[in-house]
Write an enzyme that holds these catalytic residues in place. Structure first.
Site, PDB file in Angstrom:
ATOM      1  N   ASP A  36       8.187  -3.838   2.941  1.00  0.00           N
ATOM      2  CA  ASP A  36       9.118  -4.181   1.855  1.00  0.00           C
ATOM      3  C   ASP A  36       9.119  -3.129   0.748  1.00  0.00           C
ATOM      4  O   ASP A  36      10.096  -3.007   0.007  1.00  0.00           O
ATOM      5  CB  ASP A  36       8.737  -5.533   1.243  1.00  0.00           C
ATOM      6  CG  ASP A  36       8.995  -6.684   2.181  1.00  0.00           C
ATOM      7  OD1 ASP A  36       9.801  -7.547   1.838  1.00  0.00           O
ATOM      8  OD2 ASP A  36       8.383  -6.724   3.265  1.00  0.00           O
ATOM      9  N   GLU A  39      15.065  -8.917  -1.462  1.00  0.00           N
ATOM     10  CA  GLU A  39      14.167  -9.225  -2.570  1.00  0.00           C
ATOM     11  C   GLU A  39      14.714  -8.628  -3.868  1.00  0.00           C
ATOM     12  O   GLU A  39      15.276  -7.539  -3.869  1.00  0.00           O
ATOM     13  CB  GLU A  39      12.776  -8.633  -2.318  1.00  0.00           C
ATOM     14  CG  GLU A  39      11.930  -9.422  -1.357  1.00  0.00           C
ATOM     15  CD  GLU A  39      10.497  -8.922  -1.319  1.00  0.00           C
ATOM     16  OE1 GLU A  39       9.647  -9.663  -0.823  1.00  0.00           O
ATOM     17  OE2 GLU A  39      10.238  -7.791  -1.759  1.00  0.00           O
ATOM     18  N   SER A  65       9.887 -11.113  -4.474  1.00  0.00           N
ATOM     19  CA  SER A  65       8.583 -10.706  -3.966  1.00  0.00           C
ATOM     20  C   SER A  65       7.541 -11.724  -4.382  1.00  0.00           C
ATOM     21  O   SER A  65       7.699 -12.422  -5.400  1.00  0.00           O
ATOM     22  CB  SER A  65       8.220  -9.337  -4.537  1.00  0.00           C
ATOM     23  OG  SER A  65       6.847  -9.075  -4.394  1.00  0.00           O
ATOM     24  N   CYS A 107       1.581  -8.003   7.262  1.00  0.00           N
ATOM     25  CA  CYS A 107       2.473  -8.088   6.098  1.00  0.00           C
ATOM     26  C   CYS A 107       3.584  -9.118   6.226  1.00  0.00           C
ATOM     27  O   CYS A 107       3.677  -9.849   7.196  1.00  0.00           O
ATOM     28  CB  CYS A 107       3.001  -6.696   5.770  1.00  0.00           C
ATOM     29  SG  CYS A 107       1.710  -5.625   5.109  1.00  0.00           S
ATOM     30  N   ASP A 108       4.450  -9.067   5.241  1.00  0.00           N
ATOM     31  CA  ASP A 108       5.315 -10.155   4.826  1.00  0.00           C
ATOM     32  C   ASP A 108       6.059 -10.883   5.946  1.00  0.00           C
ATOM     33  O   ASP A 108       5.923 -12.085   6.105  1.00  0.00           O
ATOM     34  CB  ASP A 108       6.362  -9.628   3.828  1.00  0.00           C
ATOM     35  CG  ASP A 108       5.730  -9.035   2.587  1.00  0.00           C
ATOM     36  OD1 ASP A 108       4.650  -8.435   2.720  1.00  0.00           O
ATOM     37  OD2 ASP A 108       6.299  -9.157   1.516  1.00  0.00           O
ATOM     38  N   LYS A 109       6.897 -10.184   6.694  1.00  0.00           N
ATOM     39  CA  LYS A 109       7.726 -10.861   7.691  1.00  0.00           C
ATOM     40  C   LYS A 109       7.044 -10.929   9.042  1.00  0.00           C
ATOM     41  O   LYS A 109       7.395 -11.742   9.886  1.00  0.00           O
ATOM     42  CB  LYS A 109       9.076 -10.128   7.847  1.00  0.00           C
ATOM     43  CG  LYS A 109       9.769  -9.817   6.541  1.00  0.00           C
ATOM     44  CD  LYS A 109       9.919 -11.038   5.658  1.00  0.00           C
ATOM     45  CE  LYS A 109      10.307 -10.682   4.242  1.00  0.00           C
ATOM     46  NZ  LYS A 109       9.261 -10.007   3.476  1.00  0.00           N
ATOM     47  N   CYS A 123      -0.776  -5.498   0.331  1.00  0.00           N
ATOM     48  CA  CYS A 123      -0.947  -5.415  -1.125  1.00  0.00           C
ATOM     49  C   CYS A 123      -2.077  -6.325  -1.593  1.00  0.00           C
ATOM     50  O   CYS A 123      -2.311  -7.379  -1.017  1.00  0.00           O
ATOM     51  CB  CYS A 123       0.352  -5.772  -1.828  1.00  0.00           C
ATOM     52  SG  CYS A 123       1.711  -4.672  -1.422  1.00  0.00           S
TER      53      CYS A 123
END
Length: 548
Positions: free
Chosen positions: A77, A439, A465, A117-119, A190
């Site tokens: 991202d 985002e 985010s 990570c995110d997705k 992160c």
């Protein structure tokens, strides 16, 4: 027992091709384990996963299985332009499809899915639910925060790097270079409670990763030991025929949301959890999040909800210690990938720092970290992380400043056109209208860096985010592209919201809204290829933004 992969032998060229990969006769009578990795060199959260996969494969072999590694995609991202950001959420569905296709084609007996990570992490849960063979997920771990001007990097430093402003002053190129060299200490996801670490915590909470996996950092040797044990665990799951459907029950989803509220998780979880539940055949609307939030105290305050880091949470005892504190609110009898119940997993967990993981009688907040608001502006709901909202913005009334894109809003903010008290409305950024539900992190970071976080509100059918803070309301549903009321807000219309009352209202009569909607037409989708297909098939953000 005969394994599913045994179907591959004695099938003419299939057996020959497998032997061409190096398989020997004895291996055809052992469980074939798909190790689905998301390693790539484009992504700091995933660049170390090749070594993690090697540890997983060693564990599979130790337990008597045969590992085969394959790959899926992983986007970051943070490494994207405003235009390419449209692809990030839609990539979740590509990952799910790729794991399903690989696992079903090769008739794997079990899977270990590796992501940071995110997705990618929620996609792994969705794929595990869809394929429903014994599966363990290994989250790749958080990075360590860098050192900026003698202190550990903070959320304010992240905002500065994302916006280019510090205390309202534009940084020079040299200042930006020094900051960006210092911000991220190591590979990994992160270092705060963004979406990556939120989802890692929720994977452990729902029982699909080994205890301790969520908070073991990317550079911890514990991560590699856990990866090896995950490889061993999946072979045992195959032998017991313990599948995701046995683990990801409705009770387990309630546990997942309870933990999310207690740790101050990302608002993106409000899309991912319903999407995972959808794959599992469990109905879990976002209204249930609010019910669970109301009864769940927030026990953890990792940035941006508080001063702590993922390394602090790890040192305090990690997710097992959090869940032990939450025990009265959890369904502790649910099964997990250890083969044991949730209660058995955290039985010996200890809370080593009750300031980082607060006890139930001394929480950071008496209720959970999120709120779902409804009203004539968002009939199906919208979401806010109230634990990251300034107290002075818990209720607000102000004039709308309407923008059709993120870029238009950013230009106005940087041009000084937004006044204290304004309610910024950004529409046509939902799953269909974006398309892709970008985002708004650049905007929230700019508002914070120029000192407007406690002066203006932001409402959008897009998303935020996990690091976003302020009075920022996302996932407004129905979105503008589907003819939701957000599509017909005009500059100057008054908007009132109350987080305590869970209300969000456009102060325009119902008759006027109906008249405006009669004259409204959806915008034409300009994109081709995957984004056009995505826009045609994707559901509402409040339904998980799944392709139907």
């Amino acid at each position: 027992m005969e394994y599913r992969s045994a179907r591959l032998r004695d099938r003419g060229l299939t057996e020959a091709y497998l032997k061409a990969t190096g398989m020997i006769e004895e291996e055809f009578d052992r469980p074939l384990i798909l190790v689905m990795n998301s390693w790539n060199e484009l992504h700091p959260g995933h660049m170390h996963l090749r070594a993690i996969a090697d540890a997983v494969k060693a564990g599979v072999r130790l337990a008597g299985g045969v590992p085969f590694e394959s790959n899926t995609i992983a986007l970051c991202d943070g490494i994207r332009t405003p235009a390419s950001n449209k692809y990030v959420l839609p990539s979740r569905e590509i990952i799910v499809d790729s794991i399903e296709t690989t696992a079903e084609t090769f008739q794997a007996d079990g899977m270990v899915l590796i992501a940071s990570c995110d997705k990618i992490e929620p996609a792994c849960l969705m794929a595990a639910a869809r394929v429903n063979i014994p599966t363990v997920i290994v989250s790749g771990g958080a990075m360590l925060a860098g050192t900026v001007n003698g202190h550990r990097a903070t959320n304010a430093d992240m905002n500065t790097a994302g916006s280019g402003y510090r205390d309202g002053v534009k940084l020079t190129r040299q200042e930006m270079s020094e900051l960006t060299e210092s911000l991220c200490g190591t590979p990994g996801g992160c270092w705060g409670m963004g979406t990556a670490n939120t989802m890692a915590c929720l994977i452990e909470a729902i029982g699909m990763s080994l205890p301790g996996c969520a908070c073991a950092h990317a550079v911890d040797s514990a991560k590699y030991r856990l990866a090896k044990r995950s490889g061993m665990a999946v072979v045992e799951l195959v032998q017991k025929n313990l599948r995701p459907a046995d683990i990801m029950t409705e009770a387990a989803f309630e546990n997942c949301v309870t933990v999310n509220e207690a740790i101050g998780g990302s608002t993106n979880s409000f899309m991912h959890i319903p999407a995972i539940a959808h794959e599992m055949g469990v109905d879990f609307p976002i209204e249930r999040f609010d019910v669970i939030s109301a009864r769940t105290p927030q026990l953890v305050a990792v940035m941006p909800s508080g001063p702590y880091y993922m390394s602090d949470l790890r040192d305090a005892g990690g997710m097992q210690a959090v869940m032990k504190e939450l025990e009265p609110l959890l369904h502790t009898e649910v099964r997990t990938v250890t083969g044991r119940t949730l209660a058995e997993n955290f039985e010996n967990a200890k809370n080593y720092n009750d300031e980082v993981i607060r006890p139930m009688d001394r929480p950071f907040h008496p209720t959970g970290s999120h709120a779902v608001l409804k009203g004539n502006l968002a009939p199906q709901g919208c979401v806010i992380k109230k634990s990251a909202t300034p107290e002075c913005m818990m209720e607000h009334r102000g004039p709308a400043r309407v923008f059709e894109t993120c870029e238009g809003a950013m230009s106005a903010i940087r041009g000084g056109e937004i006044q204290a008290g304004d309610v910024i409305v950004i529409r046509y950024e939902g799953p269909k209208g974006g398309p892709g539900m970008r985002e708004m992190v650049d905007i929230t970071r700019t508002l914070s860096s120029i000192g407007c976080e406690d002066k203006v509100a932001l409402i959008t059918d897009g998303r935020f985010s996990g690091y976003s803070s302020g009075a920022v309301f996302g996932h407004v549903s129905p979105e503008a592209q589907e003819g939701g009321p957000i599509a017909v807000i005009r500059d100057g219309d008054m908007i009132r919201y109350s987080i305590p009352e869970r209300s969000i209202e456009l102060e325009v009569s119902a008759e006027e809204i109906r008249e405006r909607l009669k004259a409204w037409r959806p915008k034409e989708i300009q994109f081709k290829g995957y984004l056009r297909r995505y826009a045609n098939l994707v559901s509402s953000g409040c339904d998980g933004a799944v392709m139907k």
